[in-house]
Design an enzyme around this catalytic site. Structure first.
Site, PDB file in Angstrom:
ATOM      1  N   LYS A 259       0.785  -1.104   0.010  1.00 22.52           N
ATOM      2  CA  LYS A 259      -0.099  -0.049  -0.072  1.00 22.52           C
ATOM      3  C   LYS A 259       0.696   1.384  -0.039  1.00 22.52           C
ATOM      4  O   LYS A 259       0.438   2.381  -0.676  1.00 22.52           O
ATOM      5  CB  LYS A 259      -0.730   0.150   1.059  1.00 22.52           C
ATOM      6  CG  LYS A 259      -2.333  -0.522   0.729  1.00 22.52           C
ATOM      7  CD  LYS A 259      -3.539  -0.263   1.918  1.00 22.52           C
ATOM      8  CE  LYS A 259      -4.672  -0.683   1.218  1.00 22.52           C
ATOM      9  NZ  LYS A 259      -5.663  -0.539   2.523  1.00 22.52           N
ATOM     10  N   ARG A 260       1.971   1.244   0.786  1.00 22.10           N
ATOM     11  CA  ARG A 260       2.576   2.441   0.885  1.00 22.10           C
ATOM     12  C   ARG A 260       3.943   2.464   0.268  1.00 22.10           C
ATOM     13  O   ARG A 260       4.654   3.544   0.263  1.00 22.10           O
ATOM     14  CB  ARG A 260       2.789   2.782   2.418  1.00 22.10           C
ATOM     15  CG  ARG A 260       1.826   3.331   3.107  1.00 22.10           C
ATOM     16  CD  ARG A 260       1.577   3.313   4.730  1.00 22.10           C
ATOM     17  NE  ARG A 260       0.377   3.380   5.223  1.00 22.10           N
ATOM     18  CZ  ARG A 260      -0.532   2.275   5.019  1.00 22.10           C
ATOM     19  NH1 ARG A 260      -0.097   1.160   4.615  1.00 22.10           N
ATOM     20  NH2 ARG A 260      -1.918   2.610   5.408  1.00 22.10           N
TER      21      ARG A 260
END
Ligand code: GLU
Length: 326
Positions: A259-260
């Protein structure tokens, strides 16, 4: 299995779980779902899927709404503006999920399961005991007699599992094409967890059915869920929507992006001063809707949108793709 007829006015949705900020992968699903609806003159719905209370945080709802608006997307029904199928937040719709469980229970399609994750893992370490989503539930509690159930219930809160028939489900994915997938690839699946929470599979089907969603467009990470959801539509006597699954963003080894990873959240891109039009153009280019990356507003893409142009191959994040976002 019958799918919605094309004469029905199109109703599509974006249904994020507020467990983090939006990243470009979520934004791609939101953009394409929005384009599909707007190009057909349909209705676009924002629904917040926050029943997993351990993962969902209220402040992410506000961030998601702001990120979508920043991209230039709008919706006709949603938590902030209401609509004929309110509420549009799953945590406020719990009686509807309970009602669906009553219907399934009356049809003898549910049973209590007392297994822990460790129990299931130990049985499923055998060959073929793992599906792409983890251990396959081997059906341990399906055939427990009433006395054994009563005995186990003394020390343990059960989850509720759906008796998934071992059938092959056929459906036409709007991006992937015709598919055949096992309805019970993960075994009988949970519709209510031992902690009392309804499962994603149940809640998403109940909501899409009750909200009259005709077209579900979402990330390919949820493709494995679709056969299970088709089984639930059938069991609940509801007509399923059409499904289309947007390819995932992957790294150069083909692994799904975390996600990051490398600042691909929308808030990060915005903080770096990247204009929303550049992000939208990048998403359209990455997914095959534009031949070259250019700055565009979502509304400018509506006129020539076609789902058939969306790539079915994973979108590889090469250095070149990263450079177009800086
Ligand atoms: N809430 C799910 C997620 O954010 C998406 C559900 C769906 O589109 O079916 O991953």
């Amino acid at each position: 299995m019958q799918q919605s007829s094309s004469s029905t006015a199109l109703r599509g949705r974006f249904a994020p779980t507020p467990s983090g900020t939006m990243h470009v992968g979520n934004a791609l699903a939101a953009l394409v779902a929005w384009l599909q609806v707007r190009s057909a003159g349909g209705t676009f719905i924002l629904r917040i899927e926050d029943i997993d209370t351990a993962r969902s945080k209220a402040h992410f709802i506000e961030q998601i709404v702001n990120d979508l608006k920043w991209l230039g997307l709008d919706w006709d029904e949603g938590p902030d503006i209401g609509g004929p199928y309110a509420p549009y937040v799953q945590s406020k719709r719990l009686e509807l999920y309970q009602e669906a469980l009553r219907i399934l229970k009356d049809k003898d399609l549910l049973y209590p399961c007392y297994c822990s994750r460790a129990d299931i893992l130990s049985v499923s370490s055998a060959p073929h005991g793992l599906s792409s989503e983890g251990p396959v539930y081997p059906g341990t509690c399906r055939s427990l007699g009433p006395e054994e159930r009563a005995r186990r219930a003394e020390s343990k809160q059960p989850s509720l599992r759906f008796k998934a028939p071992g059938r092959t489900m056929s459906f036409v994915d709007g991006i992937e094409g015709p598919l055949q997938m096992l309805g019970d690839a993960g075994g009988d699946f949970v519709v209510k967890r031992a902690d009392g929470m309804f499962s994603y599979q149940l809640a998403v089907v109940v909501d899409d059915a009750l909200m009259g969603i005709t077209d579900v467009l979402r990330g390919a990470d949820l493709l494995d869920s679709t056969p299970r959801q088709l089984l639930l539509y059938e069991a609940l006597g509801k007509r399923p929507p059409r499904f289309a699954h947007i390819p995932l963003l992957v790294d150069e080894e083909g692994r799904r992006l975390a996600k990051r990873s490398r600042g691909l959240s929308l808030s990060n891109l915005r903080d770096e001063g990247i204009p929303a039009e550049q992000v939208v153009g990048w998403l359209a280019y990455a997914s095959g809707l534009l031949d070259k990356p250019e700055r565009v507003q979502p509304a400018e893409l509506v006129g020539h949108f076609s789902l058939s142009r969306v790539t079915s191959r994973p979108i590889m994040m090469t250095d070149h793709m990263y450079s177009l976002l800086s």
